[in-house]
Design an enzyme around this catalytic site. Structure first.
Site, PDB file in Angstrom:
ATOM      1  N   GLU A  29      13.186  -3.431   1.462  1.00  0.00           N
ATOM      2  CA  GLU A  29      12.357  -2.330   1.965  1.00  0.00           C
ATOM      3  C   GLU A  29      11.788  -2.619   3.348  1.00  0.00           C
ATOM      4  OE1 GLU A  29       8.593   0.461   0.527  1.00  0.00           O
ATOM      5  OE2 GLU A  29       9.006  -1.426  -0.513  1.00  0.00           O
ATOM      6  N   GLU A  54       5.133   7.538  -4.475  1.00  0.00           N
ATOM      7  CA  GLU A  54       4.314   6.348  -4.265  1.00  0.00           C
ATOM      8  C   GLU A  54       3.281   6.674  -3.194  1.00  0.00           C
ATOM      9  OE1 GLU A  54       5.072   1.581  -3.643  1.00  0.00           O
ATOM     10  OE2 GLU A  54       5.689   2.941  -2.055  1.00  0.00           O
TER      11      GLU A  54
END
Length: 262
Positions: A143, A237
């Site tokens: 990520e 998220e």
């Protein structure tokens, strides 16, 4: 297909952990993700998942002191043994719980370490993780996180993701919030690179709140994701203190979309 899952580390954060699973199911989610599940036993997590008919689709590998402001593990020379040990712990959770993807956080540039050394360590750890996880048919993702929220982060832009090594089981985890924070054009990124993406996450920008509170056009972005051959999950998220899921109902068709529940 647009498959939405709830990140229980950030959503429903006003609730105790067992109640977050119930809240996710009540909101219509069939799947969840947890950043770092290791404060709970595998048995606890499996019980909550089974009770509410939920699937755990993503967890992060242990990241050392990263969340406390440190450099983390994956890109820090001298921490290879600790990274490998954490990956084994993560693999145990992932295999026991049927997790589809494990995310590796590159971490910050450690004090006294040059960037080339850090990236060499990161690349070696990513290839090792992708090899190990791939043996168990688990996607390994890496990520990019914006440098405004995490100064010194090793991988923050599309260009930096593209410089990471290629491996058939190594994918990108693209968080639309982090990419927008770095000024990346989201729609072209999705259109051109969807095959490299092993997991998506989203929050509005600026603010990292729920869709609709910022400047991103989620109706268009979700329509684009839904139309792509991208087959994996998109995780909500965002910062949430009260469990408001109004954004789901505000998106045409989403509240009744079977993809949310399967």
């Amino acid at each position: 297909m647009l498959k939405l899952c709830a990140n229980l580390s950030m959503l429903f954060s006003h609730l105790p952990w067992p109640e977050r699973f119930a809240a996710a199911r009540a909101a219509g989610f069939a799947a969840v993700e947890i950043q770092f599940p290791y404060e709970h036993t595998v048995e606890q997590l499996q019980g909550w998942l089974n009770q509410h008919q939920l699937k755990l689709v993503l967890i992060n590998a242990p990241a050392g002191d990263l969340m406390q402001g440190g450099a983390g593990l994956a890109g820090q020379p001298g921490k290879e043994t600790e990274f490998a040990s954490g990956l084994q712990q993560c693999l145990h959770y992932a295999t026991q719980l049927g997790v589809e993807a494990v995310n590796i956080l590159p971490g910050r540039l450690a004090e006294g370490c040059n960037r080339a050394q850090a990236l060499a360590t990161l690349n070696a750890n990513l290839l090792m993780a992708a090899d190990l996880l791939g043996q168990h048919h688990i996607r390994c993702t890496v990520e990019a996180i914006n440098r405004h929220d995490m100064p010194g982060f090793l991988v923050s832009t599309l260009a930096e993701l593209q410089q990471l090594p290629a491996h058939p089981d190594l994918f990108w985890q693209i968080d639309l919030y982090h990419m927008a924070s770095m000024g990346e054009a989201l729609s072209p990124l999705l259109a051109k690179h969807w095959q490299r993406i092993g997991h998506l996450q989203f929050a509005d920008y600026p603010g990292r709140g729920a869709p609709g509170c910022g400047a991103l056009d989620f109706a268009s972005l979700f329509s684009q994701i839904k139309a792509l051959p991208y087959a994996f999950w998109s995780g909500a998220e965002y910062r949430d203190n009260n469990g408001d899921m109004g954004w789901l109902a505000s998106l045409p068709g989403q509240q009744d979309d079977a993809a949310l529940r399967h």
